[in-house]
Design an enzyme around this catalytic site. Structure first.
Site, PDB file in Angstrom:
ATOM      1  N   ASP A  53       0.899  -1.419  -0.004  1.00 12.80           N
ATOM      2  CA  ASP A  53       0.017   0.096   0.066  1.00 12.80           C
ATOM      3  C   ASP A  53       1.025   1.160  -0.097  1.00 12.80           C
ATOM      4  O   ASP A  53       1.607   1.564   1.127  1.00 12.80           O
ATOM      5  CB  ASP A  53      -0.859   0.060   1.134  1.00 12.80           C
ATOM      6  CG  ASP A  53      -1.966   1.127   1.375  1.00 12.80           C
ATOM      7  OD1 ASP A  53      -1.593   2.133   0.578  1.00 12.80           O
ATOM      8  OD2 ASP A  53      -3.016   1.155   1.981  1.00 12.80           O
ATOM      9  N   TYR A  71     -11.425  16.016 -14.067  1.00  9.25           N
ATOM     10  CA  TYR A  71      -9.922  15.165 -13.841  1.00  9.25           C
ATOM     11  C   TYR A  71      -9.300  15.969 -12.809  1.00  9.25           C
ATOM     12  O   TYR A  71      -8.606  15.266 -11.859  1.00  9.25           O
ATOM     13  CB  TYR A  71      -9.082  15.390 -15.112  1.00  9.25           C
ATOM     14  CG  TYR A  71      -8.076  14.181 -15.024  1.00  9.25           C
ATOM     15  CD1 TYR A  71      -8.357  12.850 -14.976  1.00  9.25           C
ATOM     16  CD2 TYR A  71      -6.619  14.548 -15.066  1.00  9.25           C
ATOM     17  CE1 TYR A  71      -7.336  11.779 -14.672  1.00  9.25           C
ATOM     18  CE2 TYR A  71      -5.712  13.576 -15.054  1.00  9.25           C
ATOM     19  CZ  TYR A  71      -6.072  12.346 -15.010  1.00  9.25           C
ATOM     20  OH  TYR A  71      -5.239  10.932 -14.778  1.00  9.25           O
ATOM     21  N   LYS A 113      -0.679  14.313 -11.819  1.00  7.35           N
ATOM     22  CA  LYS A 113       0.074  13.880 -13.035  1.00  7.35           C
ATOM     23  C   LYS A 113       0.836  14.940 -13.415  1.00  7.35           C
ATOM     24  O   LYS A 113       2.169  14.510 -14.135  1.00  7.35           O
ATOM     25  CB  LYS A 113      -1.176  13.556 -13.987  1.00  7.35           C
ATOM     26  CG  LYS A 113      -1.923  12.427 -13.897  1.00  7.35           C
ATOM     27  CD  LYS A 113      -1.243  11.259 -13.570  1.00  7.35           C
ATOM     28  CE  LYS A 113      -2.175   9.833 -13.601  1.00  7.35           C
ATOM     29  NZ  LYS A 113      -1.450   8.953 -12.865  1.00  7.35           N
ATOM     30  N   ALA A 134      -9.814   2.542 -12.227  1.00  6.47           N
ATOM     31  CA  ALA A 134      -9.602   3.787 -11.733  1.00  6.47           C
ATOM     32  C   ALA A 134     -10.286   4.897 -12.914  1.00  6.47           C
ATOM     33  O   ALA A 134     -10.829   6.010 -12.426  1.00  6.47           O
ATOM     34  CB  ALA A 134      -8.080   4.173 -11.697  1.00  6.47           C
TER      35      ALA A 134
HETATM   36  P1  NAD Z   1      -6.835   0.520 -12.165  1.00  5.05           P
HETATM   37  O1  NAD Z   1      -7.700   0.799 -11.336  1.00  5.05           O
HETATM   38  O2  NAD Z   1      -6.748  -0.965 -13.085  1.00  5.05           O
HETATM   39  O3  NAD Z   1      -5.464   0.524 -11.651  1.00  5.05           O
HETATM   40  C1  NAD Z   1      -5.192   1.637 -10.624  1.00  5.05           C
HETATM   41  C2  NAD Z   1      -4.145   0.625  -9.544  1.00  5.05           C
HETATM   42  O4  NAD Z   1      -3.919   1.662  -8.463  1.00  5.05           O
HETATM   43  C3  NAD Z   1      -5.191  -0.374  -8.909  1.00  5.05           C
HETATM   44  O5  NAD Z   1      -4.343  -1.536  -8.975  1.00  5.05           O
HETATM   45  C4  NAD Z   1      -5.166   0.032  -7.405  1.00  5.05           C
HETATM   46  O6  NAD Z   1      -4.971  -1.317  -6.609  1.00  5.05           O
HETATM   47  C5  NAD Z   1      -3.717   0.870  -7.449  1.00  5.05           C
HETATM   48  N1  NAD Z   1      -3.737   1.703  -6.332  1.00  5.05           N
HETATM   49  C6  NAD Z   1      -4.599   2.748  -5.699  1.00  5.05           C
HETATM   50  N2  NAD Z   1      -4.231   3.029  -4.569  1.00  5.05           N
HETATM   51  C7  NAD Z   1      -3.068   2.447  -3.989  1.00  5.05           C
HETATM   52  C8  NAD Z   1      -2.514   2.314  -2.892  1.00  5.05           C
HETATM   53  N3  NAD Z   1      -2.582   3.192  -1.940  1.00  5.05           N
HETATM   54  N4  NAD Z   1      -1.247   1.334  -2.884  1.00  5.05           N
HETATM   55  C9  NAD Z   1      -1.195   0.579  -3.838  1.00  5.05           C
HETATM   56  N5  NAD Z   1      -1.883   0.723  -5.008  1.00  5.05           N
HETATM   57  C10 NAD Z   1      -3.036   1.438  -5.133  1.00  5.05           C
HETATM   58  O7  NAD Z   1      -6.605   1.720 -13.144  1.00  5.05           O
HETATM   59  P2  NAD Z   1      -5.816   1.967 -14.345  1.00  5.05           P
HETATM   60  O8  NAD Z   1      -6.292   2.997 -15.308  1.00  5.05           O
HETATM   61  O9  NAD Z   1      -4.908   0.697 -15.094  1.00  5.05           O
HETATM   62  O10 NAD Z   1      -4.739   3.022 -13.856  1.00  5.05           O
HETATM   63  C11 NAD Z   1      -3.267   2.809 -13.901  1.00  5.05           C
HETATM   64  C12 NAD Z   1      -2.423   3.849 -14.080  1.00  5.05           C
HETATM   65  O11 NAD Z   1      -2.872   4.355 -15.404  1.00  5.05           O
HETATM   66  C13 NAD Z   1      -2.964   5.107 -13.125  1.00  5.05           C
HETATM   67  O12 NAD Z   1      -1.779   5.844 -12.808  1.00  5.05           O
HETATM   68  C14 NAD Z   1      -3.806   6.041 -14.041  1.00  5.05           C
HETATM   69  O13 NAD Z   1      -3.778   7.213 -13.604  1.00  5.05           O
HETATM   70  C15 NAD Z   1      -3.293   5.890 -15.423  1.00  5.05           C
HETATM   71  N6  NAD Z   1      -3.817   6.079 -16.477  1.00  5.05           N
HETATM   72  C16 NAD Z   1      -5.084   5.580 -16.680  1.00  5.05           C
HETATM   73  C17 NAD Z   1      -5.928   5.997 -17.901  1.00  5.05           C
HETATM   74  C18 NAD Z   1      -7.038   5.376 -18.153  1.00  5.05           C
HETATM   75  O14 NAD Z   1      -7.984   5.910 -18.914  1.00  5.05           O
HETATM   76  N7  NAD Z   1      -7.710   4.245 -17.418  1.00  5.05           N
HETATM   77  C19 NAD Z   1      -5.315   6.971 -18.874  1.00  5.05           C
HETATM   78  C20 NAD Z   1      -4.232   7.347 -18.715  1.00  5.05           C
HETATM   79  C21 NAD Z   1      -3.331   7.071 -17.397  1.00  5.05           C
END
Ligand code: NAD
Length: 306
Positions: free
Chosen positions: A66, A163, A170, A203
Site C-alpha cells: 500500500d 480530472y 499527473k 480507476a
Molecule cells: P486500475 O484501477 O486498474 O489501476 C489502478 C491501480 O492503482 C489499482 O491496481 C489499485 O490497486 C492501485 N492503487 C490505488 N491506490 C493504491 C495504494 N494506496 N497502494 C497501492 N496501489 C494502489 O486503473 P488504470 O486505469 O489501469 O490505472 C493505472 C494507471 O494508469 C494510473 O496511474 C492511471 O492514472 C493511469 N492512466 C489511466 C488512464 C485510463 O484512462 N484508465 C489513462 C491514462 C493514465
C-alpha cells in the site's frame, strides 16, 4: 513481435487490480517478450485477482504494498517490506512499472477549486510521490542500470473536465520523471512516462462522465479510435528494453494522437455553423456556445440514445 526482447530481465509490476488494468496489459506484453515478473497488489483484497493473473504469466512472486502507508520496515504492506522481499529473492532488479493512482471520486467531478486539503495530500502521495519513493528504492537494486516507467494522462498539461486534482498530481508526476531521470542518469537508470489515452478501467471509471470523454477522444483523435491495452504494453516493452537505451525523462503519448489536436474535425462541429450575428469586432457570435461544450452536448445526446 517482441519475443526475446526482455529475456534475462526481472521486473516489478505495480497496479494490477484486474484484467482490465493498464498494468496487466503491460505485464502481458512484458511476459510475452520474455521478462520474469513480480507483482505487487493493494492489500487487503486485491491479491485474489492478482495471483491467478500472475500465475498465468508464470509468476508466483506476488507482494502486498500500500503506497499510501508511511515508510516502515516492520509493516509487511509497506514499500520498504516489498523491496526487502525483492532483495531477498532476486538480489537485483532490471525494471519497475508504476501504474498506481488514487483520488476521492467525490472530487473527480465539479470544480478543481473545491479540492479539499486532505484529498489533495492523499492524491499527491499515492499518485505522484509514491513513484519517487519507489524509484529511490528500486535504484538501490539496479547496480547494472535499469528502467522505470509510470503512467500519466494528458489532463496534466491541458484541462480535462472532472480530472481536477488528478491532473495536478499527473503534472507533478511528469516533473518527477524529469528530475529522477537526471538523478539516476549517471547510473544508467532511465525514467520515462507513458501518457495513455482513456481506457475503461476501475480507476478510469472513478472520473465523472468518463464515458463521454472516452468517446470524445476516440472520435477526435487523428487515428479515430481508442487505444488497446496491448498497445500500451508494447510501448512499455520499448521503454523498458534496450530498444530505448538512449531515451530518458520523456512523456511518451499512446493516445491515437489525441494530444496533438487543437480543434476537432470540422465535420463534427457542423452544429456550430449556424447563422450568427457579427459582433462589434467582426467576430461571429454563436450565442456563447464553446466548440467543446457543443461537442460534449452532442455526445451526451448520443449517450442517452444508446
Ligand atoms: P486500475 O484501477 O486498474 O489501476 C489502478 C491501480 O492503482 C489499482 O491496481 C489499485 O490497486 C492501485 N492503487 C490505488 N491506490 C493504491 C495504494 N494506496 N497502494 C497501492 N496501489 C494502489 O486503473 P488504470 O486505469 O489501469 O490505472 C493505472 C494507471 O494508469 C494510473 O496511474 C492511471 O492514472 C493511469 N492512466 C489511466 C488512464 C485510463 O484512462 N484508465 C489513462 C491514462 C493514465
Amino acid at each position: 513481435m517482441t519475443a526475446g526482447l526482455m529475456s534475462g530481465k526481472r521486473g516489478l509490476v505495480m497496479g494490477v487490480a484486474n484484467d482490465h488494468s493498464i498494468a496487466w496489459g503491460i505485464a502481458r506484453q512484458l511476459a510475452g517478450a520474455g521478462a520474469e515478473l513480480a507483482f505487487s497488489y493493494q492489500p487487503p483484497s486485491m491479491d485474489k485477482r492478482v495471483r491467478p493473473l500472475a500465475q498465468s504469466v508464470g509468476s508466483d512472486f506476488v507482494i502486498p504494498c500500500d503506497v499510501g502507508l508511511e515508510p516502515d520496515v516492520d509493516d509487511p504492506a509497506s514499500i520498504d517490506s516489498m523491496f526487502a522481499a525483492i532483495a531477498r529473492r532476486w538480489g537485483s532488479l532490471d525494471f519497475v512499472v508504476h501504474a498506481i493512482a488514487f483520488s476521492d471520486r467525490a472530487e473527480l467531478k465539479g470544480n478543481y477549486a473545491d479540492t479539499t486539503r486532505a484529498n489533495f495530500k492523499k492524491t499527491m502521495v499515492i499518485s505522484c510521490f509514491s513513484f519517487t519513493e519507489i524509484a529511490r528504492r528500486a535504484a538501490e537494486l539496479m547496480p547494472e542500470g535499469g528502467a522505470l516507467i509510470t503512467l500519466t494522462y494528458g489532463g496534466s498539461t491541458r484541462v480535462m473536465p472532472n480530472y481536477n486534482v488528478m491532473g495536478v498530481a499527473k503534472a507533478a508526476l511528469e516533473a518527477s520523471v524529469r528530475y529522477l531521470a537526471v538523478d539516476f542518469g549517471d547510473r544508467a537508470i532511465r525514467v520515462n512516462a507513458i501518457s495513455a489515452g482513456p481506457v475503461r478501467t476501475l480507476a478510469g471509471s472513478g472520473i465523472s462522465d468518463a464515458r463521454i470523454m472516452f468517446n470524445y477522444q476516440k472520435e477526435n483523435s487523428p487515428l479515430g479510435r481508442s487505444v488497446g491495452l496491448d498497445e500500451i504494453g508494447n510501448t512499455a516493452v520499448y521503454l523498458l528494453s534496450d530498444l530505448s537505451s538512449a531515451v530518458t525523462g520523456e512523456v511518451h503519448f499512446v493516445d491515437s494522437g489525441y494530444n496533438i489536436v487543437s480543434m476537432p474535425r470540422l465535420a463534427g462541429l457542423k452544429t456550430l455553423d449556424t447563422p450568427g450575428e457579427e459582433n462589434g469586432n467582426g467576430a461571429v457570435d454563436n450565442g456563447g456556445a464553446g466548440g467543446g461544450e457543443n461537442g460534449v452536448t452532442e455526445l451526451k445526446r448520443r449517450e442517452a440514445a444508446e
